[in-house]
Write an enzyme that holds these catalytic residues in place. Structure first.
Site, short mmCIF file in Angstrom:
data_model
loop_
_atom_site.label_atom_id
_atom_site.label_comp_id
_atom_site.label_asym_id
_atom_site.label_seq_id
_atom_site.Cartn_x
_atom_site.Cartn_y
_atom_site.Cartn_z
NE ARG A 161 2.92 78.52 79.86
CZ ARG A 161 3.43 77.08 78.94
NH1 ARG A 161 3.61 76.40 79.45
NH2 ARG A 161 3.27 77.71 77.80
CB SER A 235 -0.40 81.98 76.60
OG SER A 235 0.11 81.45 75.49
CD GLU A 333 1.16 81.53 80.79
OE1 GLU A 333 1.66 82.66 80.61
OE2 GLU A 333 1.05 80.75 79.74
N1 EPU Z 1 -5.83 77.76 68.09
C1 EPU Z 1 -6.83 78.47 67.35
N2 EPU Z 1 -7.16 79.63 67.49
C2 EPU Z 1 -6.21 80.32 67.87
C3 EPU Z 1 -4.88 79.81 68.53
C4 EPU Z 1 -4.84 78.58 68.50
O1 EPU Z 1 -7.74 77.72 67.10
O2 EPU Z 1 -6.21 81.67 67.59
C5 EPU Z 1 -5.61 76.28 68.09
C6 EPU Z 1 -4.68 76.09 66.73
O3 EPU Z 1 -5.36 75.31 65.81
C7 EPU Z 1 -3.81 74.93 67.40
C8 EPU Z 1 -3.82 74.64 69.00
O4 EPU Z 1 -5.18 75.95 69.28
O5 EPU Z 1 -4.26 73.54 67.16
C9 EPU Z 1 -2.70 75.19 69.72
O6 EPU Z 1 -2.18 76.21 69.36
P1 EPU Z 1 -0.56 76.79 69.40
O7 EPU Z 1 0.14 75.73 69.10
O8 EPU Z 1 -0.57 78.31 68.97
O9 EPU Z 1 -0.46 76.68 70.95
P2 EPU Z 1 -1.32 77.33 72.33
O10 EPU Z 1 -1.83 76.19 72.88
O11 EPU Z 1 -2.10 78.51 72.04
C10 EPU Z 1 0.63 76.86 73.94
C11 EPU Z 1 1.61 77.78 74.97
C12 EPU Z 1 2.40 78.84 74.25
C13 EPU Z 1 3.45 78.05 73.66
C14 EPU Z 1 2.44 77.26 72.40
C15 EPU Z 1 3.61 76.18 71.79
C16 EPU Z 1 -0.21 77.88 76.95
C17 EPU Z 1 -0.95 78.81 77.81
N3 EPU Z 1 0.36 78.49 75.69
O12 EPU Z 1 0.01 77.82 73.11
O13 EPU Z 1 3.09 79.26 75.56
O14 EPU Z 1 4.20 78.72 72.90
O15 EPU Z 1 1.57 76.13 73.28
O16 EPU Z 1 3.98 75.07 72.85
O17 EPU Z 1 0.11 76.79 77.35
C18 EPU Z 1 3.13 81.17 76.88
O18 EPU Z 1 2.98 80.47 77.66
O19 EPU Z 1 2.92 82.65 77.28
C19 EPU Z 1 3.03 80.80 75.49
C20 EPU Z 1 3.29 81.46 74.41
#
Ligand code: EPU
Length: 337
Positions: A161, A235, A333
């Site tokens: 990012r 995010s 971010e």
């Molecule tokens: N999780 C929780 N609670 C929550 C949210 C997430 O426990 O409320 C845990 C979940 O258990 C999961 C892990 O966090 O195992 C990852 O969650 P998720 O797959 O939803 O992805 P993320 O890491 O929260 C990132 C990106 C997103 C992207 C997704 C899928 C960043 C900052 N965010 O989110 O990107 O869509 O992965 O690849 O890297 C964005 O940049 O705006 C964005 C939405």
């Protein structure tokens, strides 16, 4: 080209914040750009889809919304195509165009809000893919020197990012066009567990790029609020990279901590910021009209009348609490203006 005065930016940012621009103009051609530079209004704020910005105040000077359009097939080999798109194209429209033409490489990045020109600024990524994987070059205009510049992938210094356009060149370059190299024989990227699991649950073992794109869209829609219905910028924070020792210390108390190894790095691991925020008790909480999304704790939302400062206050409270509870610093971010 028209330069308007005292315009509400509410329709131009996906948080739906009602901040005002002293002056506002839409950039549709190179000619418009020359006219803007001649007008010499400072400061200049460059806006794409407004999907990664938090407006905390009215903006003096000129807000310029980039609507440079046009998608082109530039050249092709037996295996690949080189395509280009105007920086003001809607990112998801480009993804759909690529899928309609069976060009692979963008399908995992389906439905990411924002424009093509904003994509390299933060090296957009989702479901195991990042812009840098398909990026060839971009053309930009240096606002101070008036120079037209070309940035190859290494010049952009892409990171998680992150890029040179969020650092040394922040606000100084207007990206006009982006070139991407896509494949003519797409192979599905199923490296992200949730995506692979979703396809398997649907009984799809060898997805084509359209099925992949549709599944990515389903997952996004199930977790991420639609900005047209509930103001947000995806995010709000990055997933933090922390020393392995800190991760182990947190795990002693919270064995269910979600952490990912960083390939090629033995010292740091990436933590799921959503998990930290949820565990700290913030998921679904609300302070006035600023809230933490009930399905994804990494997403802050505007329930209607929140100001940018309300959202920022909520973000700062979350940062302080996560720091106190886990010793982890969360970094936004989103760009804060
Ligand atoms: N999780 C929780 N609670 C929550 C949210 C997430 O426990 O409320 C845990 C979940 O258990 C999961 C892990 O966090 O195992 C990852 O969650 P998720 O797959 O939803 O992805 P993320 O890491 O929260 C990132 C990106 C997103 C992207 C997704 C899928 C960043 C900052 N965010 O989110 O990107 O869509 O992965 O690849 O890297 C964005 O940049 O705006 C964005 C939405």
């Amino acid at each position: 080209m028209k330069i308007s005065s005292s315009i509400s930016l509410k329709p131009f940012n996906t948080f739906g914040i009602d901040a005002r621009a002293e002056r506002f103009a839409v950039l549709r051609s190179e000619e418009d750009l020359r006219a803007i530079l001649r007008a010499n209004i400072a400061p200049l704020h460059l806006l794409g889809g407004g999907s990664n910005v938090l407006l905390t105040k009215d903006l003096p000077g000129l807000v310029l919304r980039n609507e440079l359009k046009g998608i082109e097939l530039e050249s092709e080999t037996g295996t690949h195509v080189l395509i280009s798109a105007g920086a003001g194209e809607v990112w998801h429209d480009l993804v759909m165009w690529a899928i309609d033409n069976n060009f692979g490489g963008l399908e995992n990045l389906s439905l990411i809000p924002g424009t093509v020109g904003a994509a390299p600024i933060q090296n957009i990524g989702a479901y195991g893919a990042e812009l840098k994987d398909v990026f060839e070059k971009l053309e930009a205009f240096h606002l101070e020197t008036g120079e037209r510049m070309v940035f190859k992938s290494e010049d952009c210094r892409f990171g998680y990012r992150n890029s040179i356009f969020k650092n040394e060149l922040k606000g100084r370059c207007l990206i006009t066009r982006v070139w991407l190299r896509l494949t003519k024989s797409p192979r599905p990227n199923l490296s992200y567990r949730i995506l692979a699991d979703s396809l398997r649950n649907k009984g799809i073992t060898q997805p084509g790029i359209r099925e992949l794109s549709e599944t990515v869209m389903e997952i996004r829609r199930s977790k991420l609020p639609d900005p047209a219905l509930l103001g947000n910028t995806g995010s709000f924070f990055k997933n933090p990279e922390v020393p392995v020792q800190l991760c182990e210390a947190i795990k002693k108390e919270f064995p269910d901590l979600v952490a990912f190894p960083l390939p090629g790095n033995e010292e740091l691991v990436k933590l799921a910021a959503g998990w930290l925020i949820e565990k700290a008790g913030w998921k679904g909480r609300r302070i006035g009209d600023a809230g933490v999304h009930e399905k994804q704790a990494l997403v802050l939302v505007n329930y209607g009348k929140a100001t940018g400062k309300d959202i920022l206050n909520l973000a700062q409270e979350i940062q302080a609490d996560v720091k106190e509870k886990f010793g982890v610093s969360l970094e936004p971010e989103v760009n804060i203006w």
